[in-house]
Design a protein around this motif. Structure first.
Motif, short mmCIF file in Angstrom:
data_model
loop_
_atom_site.label_atom_id
_atom_site.label_comp_id
_atom_site.label_asym_id
_atom_site.label_seq_id
_atom_site.Cartn_x
_atom_site.Cartn_y
_atom_site.Cartn_z
N ALA A 132 0.83 -1.20 0.00
CA ALA A 132 0.00 0.00 0.00
C ALA A 132 0.87 1.25 0.00
CB ALA A 132 -0.94 -0.01 1.21
N MET A 133 1.94 1.23 0.77
CA MET A 133 2.82 2.39 0.80
C MET A 133 3.50 2.60 -0.55
SD MET A 133 6.08 3.75 1.25
CE MET A 133 7.17 2.62 2.08
N LEU A 134 3.95 1.51 -1.18
CA LEU A 134 4.58 1.64 -2.49
C LEU A 134 3.60 2.15 -3.54
CD1 LEU A 134 6.73 -1.63 -2.57
CD2 LEU A 134 7.54 0.71 -2.23
N ASN A 135 2.31 1.88 -3.33
CA ASN A 135 1.29 2.33 -4.27
C ASN A 135 0.79 3.74 -3.99
OD1 ASN A 135 1.29 0.07 -5.91
ND2 ASN A 135 -0.23 -1.01 -4.68
N GLY A 136 1.38 4.43 -3.02
CA GLY A 136 1.06 5.84 -2.81
C GLY A 136 0.48 6.22 -1.47
N ALA A 137 0.23 5.26 -0.57
CA ALA A 137 -0.31 5.61 0.74
C ALA A 137 0.79 6.20 1.62
CB ALA A 137 -0.91 4.37 1.41
N ASN A 138 0.37 6.99 2.61
CA ASN A 138 1.28 7.54 3.62
C ASN A 138 2.42 8.32 3.00
OD1 ASN A 138 -0.33 6.41 5.56
ND2 ASN A 138 1.24 5.13 6.48
N ARG A 139 2.07 9.49 2.47
CA ARG A 139 3.07 10.39 1.90
C ARG A 139 3.15 11.65 2.75
NH1 ARG A 139 4.38 6.45 -0.32
NH2 ARG A 139 4.67 6.07 -2.56
N LEU A 140 4.38 12.08 3.03
CA LEU A 140 4.65 13.24 3.86
C LEU A 140 5.57 14.17 3.09
CD1 LEU A 140 4.21 14.26 6.88
CD2 LEU A 140 6.47 13.30 7.32
N ALA A 141 5.27 15.46 3.10
CA ALA A 141 6.12 16.47 2.48
C ALA A 141 6.86 17.22 3.58
CB ALA A 141 5.31 17.44 1.63
N LEU A 142 8.20 17.26 3.48
CA LEU A 142 9.04 17.95 4.45
C LEU A 142 9.76 19.10 3.76
CD1 LEU A 142 10.74 14.87 6.18
CD2 LEU A 142 8.79 16.18 7.02
N ARG A 143 9.65 20.28 4.32
CA ARG A 143 10.27 21.45 3.69
C ARG A 143 11.73 21.55 4.09
NH1 ARG A 143 7.65 27.33 2.62
NH2 ARG A 143 9.33 28.15 1.35
N ALA A 144 12.60 21.62 3.08
CA ALA A 144 14.03 21.77 3.33
C ALA A 144 14.39 23.24 3.45
CB ALA A 144 14.82 21.12 2.19
N GLY A 145 15.62 23.49 3.93
CA GLY A 145 16.06 24.87 4.06
C GLY A 145 16.13 25.60 2.73
N SER A 146 16.31 24.87 1.64
CA SER A 146 16.36 25.47 0.31
C SER A 146 14.98 25.90 -0.19
CB SER A 146 16.95 24.46 -0.68
OG SER A 146 16.12 23.32 -0.78
N GLY A 147 13.92 25.49 0.51
CA GLY A 147 12.57 25.78 0.07
C GLY A 147 11.92 24.65 -0.68
N ALA A 148 12.71 23.67 -1.14
CA ALA A 148 12.16 22.51 -1.84
C ALA A 148 11.52 21.57 -0.82
CB ALA A 148 13.26 21.79 -2.62
N TRP A 149 10.61 20.73 -1.32
CA TRP A 149 9.91 19.78 -0.48
C TRP A 149 10.39 18.37 -0.77
CZ3 TRP A 149 6.40 21.25 3.27
CH2 TRP A 149 5.98 22.57 3.24
N GLU A 150 10.85 17.66 0.27
CA GLU A 150 11.17 16.25 0.13
C GLU A 150 9.89 15.44 0.35
OE1 GLU A 150 13.71 12.55 2.05
OE2 GLU A 150 13.82 14.52 3.00
N ILE A 151 9.65 14.47 -0.52
CA ILE A 151 8.50 13.58 -0.37
C ILE A 151 8.99 12.27 0.25
CG2 ILE A 151 6.55 12.51 -1.52
CD1 ILE A 151 6.64 15.57 -1.71
N VAL A 152 8.39 11.91 1.38
CA VAL A 152 8.79 10.72 2.14
C VAL A 152 7.60 9.79 2.24
CG1 VAL A 152 9.73 9.87 4.33
CG2 VAL A 152 10.45 12.11 3.45
#
Length: 347
Positions: A132-152
């Motif tokens: 389920a996680m590999l298919n897109g469940a449980n996604r979190l966006a974390l804002r980096a100091g550069s302003g870009a968002w890491e998707i975890v």
């Protein structure tokens, strides 16, 4: 309301929203000290990479939370007047903060030795199975100091204290966000759970990358507004991803053969096709051969490979090198230079 020869109406005033206005000890309504007393939402604008179907403009999104919750209208203007309604938020988003710093991890596989500690003022999280996680469940966006968002992505979630969550079985740097992961995340970093409460701003195609002012206002008669916020979105979804699998070898003629593999943003997750689609009108790359952090030679090529002749190496370095540092970026139409991939290749 009493109807007769004369209609009689009795009424009392209450604050719009979910709760009546707070009272002073003597029973009188407490006067508001400012707009924030009535309406002070937590609003986050996100310029996200391609996460699924849709145009680049659909990945400029907004999330908001307030307590008590009330529906909100998000409006935009290119100036200070003439705001136009763009999207209505009817659900609160789960917006939190990191309790502990999160250093850069591994990409492309699970990171079993690392966990995220997250404070959420609203809502909960739940564990899911790996598929389920590999298919897109449980996604979190974390804002980096550069302003870009890491998707975890995370498969494990447990509440270790009221409103505090420990997330495990992490997949870092999803959707080509290695640059945001490499920046690391300090304690207090904003985190947004990506679900149906995080909505596209409704940009038009020609508005992608255009800086606008944004206001957030409550629906109904509640006074107040949040903003204006300056935000330009949609460019991240147009940025070519960093190539992968940078390799090189020295041939018997002394030349160095370099190669890499292209990545795609659109319809690139299928294992059935012989090749993923090309995101740009033409395939092209810029290759930088580095001495330290300084390019000594830059070339633009139309294929994911380059032959570095021995005479050019001698001209650049004065002698054959035991290791070669390179940087490769795919060239795009809307965003000329994509995200960089770097490698030091032993020869």
């Amino acid at each position: 309301i009493t109807d007769g020869l004369v209609r009689e109406v009795e009424a009392r005033a209450i604050a719009a929203g979910d709760s009546p206005a707070p009272l002073l000890p003597d029973g009188r309504p407490r006067p508001a000290s400012g707009v924030g007393d009535a309406f002070a939402p937590d609003v986050v604008f996100l310029d996200l990479p391609v996460l699924g179907s849709g145009g680049a403009q659909d990945f400029a999104r907004v999330a908001a939370y307030a307590h008590p919750w009330r529906s909100m209208i998000v409006s935009s203007s290119e100036g200070s007047e003439g705001y136009r309604s763009r999207v209505r938020l009817d659900r609160p988003a789960r917006i939190g903060t990191l309790v502990e710093p999160l250093a850069a991890g591994v990409a492309g596989r699970f990171d079993p030795g690392r966990a995220i500690m997250l404070d959420l003022p609203f809502g909960g999280l739940s564990a899911v199975d790996t598929l389920a996680m590999l298919n897109g469940a449980n996604r979190l966006a974390l804002r980096a100091g550069s302003g870009a968002w890491e998707i975890v992505g995370f498969a494990g979630a447990s509440e270790v204290a009221p409103g505090r969550w420990r997330l495990t079985r992490l997949l870092r740097a999803l959707h080509g966000t290695e640059d945001a992961m490499a920046s690391g995340h300090a304690a207090g970093t904003r985190a947004v759970v990506l679900d149906d409460a995080v909505l596209p701003l409704g940009l038009d195609v020609e508005e992608v990358g255009r800086l606008s002012n944004w206001l957030v206002e409550p629906v109904g008669m509640t006074p107040g507004q949040a903003g204006p916020f300056a935000f330009a979105g949609g460019e991240r979804a147009l940025t070519p991803l960093a190539p992968v699998h940078l390799r090189g070898r020295r041939d018997v003629d002394g030349a160095v053969r370099l190669s890499w593999i292209r990545r795609g943003r659109i319809d690139s997750d299928s294992w059935l096709a012989a090749e993923i689609p090309l995101d740009e009108p033409a395939e092209a790359y810029r290759l930088d051969i580095l001495s330290g952090a300084v390019p000594v030679r830059s070339v633009e090529i139309a294929a994911p490979a380059f032959t570095y002749p021995a005479d050019q190496e001698l001209a650049d370095f004065g002698a054959p090198q035991a290791a070669l540092s390179i940087r490769v970026r795919q060239l795009g139409r809307a965003i000329p230079l994509g995200l960089p991939a770097r490698a030091t290749i032993l020869l």
